[in-house]
Write an enzyme that holds these catalytic residues in place. Structure first.
Site, PDB file in Angstrom:
ATOM      1  N   ASN A   1       1.197  -1.332   0.288  1.00  3.96           N
ATOM      2  CA  ASN A   1      -0.246   0.387  -0.060  1.00  3.96           C
ATOM      3  C   ASN A   1       1.078   1.462  -0.365  1.00  3.96           C
ATOM      4  OD1 ASN A   1      -2.750   1.843   0.025  1.00  3.96           O
ATOM      5  ND2 ASN A   1      -3.049   1.312   1.732  1.00  3.96           N
TER       6      ASN A   1
ATOM      7  N   LYS B   1      14.368 -20.007 -31.167  1.00  2.00           N
ATOM      8  CA  LYS B   1      13.834 -18.886 -31.891  1.00  2.00           C
ATOM      9  C   LYS B   1      14.135 -19.169 -33.630  1.00  2.00           C
ATOM     10  CE  LYS B   1      15.423 -15.674 -28.316  1.00  2.00           C
ATOM     11  NZ  LYS B   1      14.472 -15.392 -27.228  1.00  2.00           N
TER      12      LYS B   1
ATOM     13  N   ASP C   1      10.846 -20.367 -24.830  1.00  2.00           N
ATOM     14  CA  ASP C   1      10.911 -18.732 -24.375  1.00  2.00           C
ATOM     15  C   ASP C   1       9.572 -17.935 -23.676  1.00  2.00           C
ATOM     16  OD1 ASP C   1      10.828 -15.959 -25.604  1.00  2.00           O
ATOM     17  OD2 ASP C   1      12.849 -16.075 -25.911  1.00  2.00           O
TER      18      ASP C   1
ATOM     19  N   HIS D   1      11.703 -17.793 -14.929  1.00  2.00           N
ATOM     20  CA  HIS D   1      12.207 -16.815 -16.386  1.00  2.00           C
ATOM     21  C   HIS D   1      10.824 -15.351 -14.941  1.00  2.00           C
ATOM     22  CE1 HIS D   1      12.302 -14.136 -19.032  1.00  2.00           C
ATOM     23  NE2 HIS D   1      12.746 -14.863 -19.932  1.00  2.00           N
ATOM     24  N   ARG D   2      11.906 -14.221 -15.261  1.00  2.00           N
ATOM     25  CA  ARG D   2      11.668 -13.051 -14.582  1.00  2.00           C
ATOM     26  C   ARG D   2      11.005 -11.808 -15.114  1.00  2.00           C
ATOM     27  NH1 ARG D   2      16.543  -9.991 -13.554  1.00  2.00           N
ATOM     28  NH2 ARG D   2      18.005  -9.838 -15.411  1.00  2.00           N
TER      29      ARG D   2
ATOM     30  N   SER E   1      21.357 -14.950 -18.934  1.00  2.00           N
ATOM     31  CA  SER E   1      20.763 -14.720 -20.746  1.00  2.00           C
ATOM     32  C   SER E   1      20.295 -13.211 -21.250  1.00  2.00           C
ATOM     33  CB  SER E   1      19.617 -15.926 -20.587  1.00  2.00           C
ATOM     34  OG  SER E   1      19.163 -15.638 -21.589  1.00  2.00           O
TER      35      SER E   1
END
EC number: 4.1.1.39
Length: 441
Positions: free
Chosen positions: A114, A166, A194, A285-286, A370
């Site tokens: 808050n 990819k 990914d 993964h962030r 990465s």
């Protein structure tokens, strides 16, 4: 007479307690405050402590029904930030009873829920938290941890190698599986979905899981090494996420993946429990972290998000690359890398570590480097991150002029060369390029 006086009151009368001695069970927080001009720092620090614990803007009748002294957050120290005008670090101690056991969600709601919209502050940033053993022991933490992962994979004495497949969006499941196979066959330990590959119209999750599993087992049979692919189980609902994790387990793959910030801590902790119970490793993964941690004066520093993840559960987490960034960044990054994988981390302000953190044997998390790295960075990465890390080259594998498998071979050869050179006592920082050149022959 009346039981209490209504009206707006000074927070510092109750919540600024410089004489307070912190308890071993307190959760401690360091906040970087930028007050609006003309407001004394003590009042601001006290306000932060109050609003993130028991206080509200006025005295209320129900305050008489509880023991504020037992439950209030206390601002116990304030120091000006060197070199910054009008910026302070406020230290706040929270009693353990304010938090639900085993809930990162509740911990963050309480501490940062808050108070960040507070008018009297121009900006506020949670720099660090000290998690006491009494609280961390209520979490399972990482499903397996570094040692168990090495034993499961039978890979020792070197960093692990990964690659994000990819183009991340648009491949069919079969072509995707083919790219996975080529990379693993060439010598990588892991490939990766990914973070935004979930279940889209061009490739539904179940098809991807099936073709990837086929690629895994084929490359494993041909190389005699254990291989993994981070199957992204992130989904729109917790039920759907669990369904994907269950299917991964049924296929017999070793690891799944989750986007812990967009997916949320509640979902993440559920998934971590499932992974521990079912022998799956969990790659984290962030995605979205920079929204929260990029502003220097406002938000939550990544070292806090990293500690929260270690409590919620994950075996790998992306932690930046360090390479090519400023020196100061390097120290700060290594600070939270140590907070992720070590058991006991000393307070060290030069590395951004505000409190000594004792994890009392909670398993560690492997940091993942990465993003924009390639084979010429290998010597620096090996030196900076050491053995307990995952080095991930996406374009740095698939961008090889001869194709995916040769790209994977190049990375594996470079890594083995760097590890061997280091073990022979050579100076990676100075001789790095030479080592890579020799290896590439």
């Amino acid at each position: 007479g009346v039981g209490f006086k209504a009206g707006v009151k000074d927070y510092r009368l109750t919540y600024y307690t410089p004489e307070y001695k912190t308890k071993d069970t307190d959760i401690l927080a360091a906040f970087r405050m930028t007050p609006q001009p003309g407001v004394p720092a003590e009042e601001r620090g006290a306000a932060v402590a109050a609003e993130s614990s028991t206080g509200t803007w006025t005295t209320v009748q129900t305050d008489g029904l509880t023991s504020l002294d037992r439950y209030k957050g206390r601002c116990y120290d304030i120091e000006p930030v060197a070199g910054e005008e009008n910026q302070y670090i406020a230290y706040v101690a929270y009693p353990l009873d304010l938090f639900e056991e085993g809930s990162v969600t509740n911990m963050l709601t309480s501490i940062v829920g808050n108070v960040f919209g507070f008018k009297a502050l121009r900006a506020l940033x949670x720099e660090d938290l000290r998690i006491p053993p009494a609280y961390s022991k209520t979490f399972i933490g990482p499903p397996h941890g570094i040692q168990v992962e090495r034993d499961k994979l039978n890979k020792y004495g070197r960093p692990l190698l990964g690659c994000t497949i990819k183009p991340k969006l648009g491949l069919s499941a079969k072509n995707y599986g083919r790219a996975v196979y080529e990379c693993l066959r060439g010598g990588l330990d892991f490939t990766k979905d990914d973070e935004n590959v979930n279940s889209q119209p061009f490739m539904r999750w179940r098809d991807r899981f099936l073709f990837v599993a086929e690629a895994l087992f084929k490359s494993q049979a041909e190389t005699g090494e254990i291989k993994g692919h981070y199957l992204n189980a992130t989904a729109g609902t917790c039920e759907e996420m669990m369904k994907r994790a269950v299917f991964a387990r049924e296929l017999g793959v070793p690891i799944v993946m989750h986007d812990y910030l967009t997916g949320g801590f509640t979902a993440n902790t559920s998934l971590a429990f499932y992974c521990r119970d079912n022998g799956l490793l969990l790659h984290i993964h962030r995605a979205m972290h920079a929204v929260i941690d990029r502003p220097r004066n406002h938000g939550i520093h990544f070292r806090v998000l990293a500690k929260a993840l270690r409590m919620s559960g994950g075996d790998h987490i992306h932690a930046g690359t360090v390479v090519g960034k400023l020196e100061g960044e390097r120290e700060v990054t290594l600070g939270f890398v140590d907070l992720l994988r070590d058991d006991y981390i000393e307070k060290d302000r030069s590395r951004g570590i505000y409190f000594t953190q004792d994890w009392v044997s909670m398993p560690g998390v492997l940091p993942v480097a990465s993003g924009g790295i390639h084979v010429w960075h290998m010597p620096a990465l090996t030196e900076i991150f050491g053995d307990d890390s995952v080095l991930q080259f996406g374009g740095g594998t698939l961008g090889h002029p001869w194709g995916n498998a040769p790209g994977a071979v190049a990375n594996r050869v470079a890594l083995e060369a760097c590890v061997q050179a280091r073990n022979e006592g050579r100076d990676l920082a100075r001789e790095g390029n030479e080592i890579i050149r020799e290896a590439s022959k």
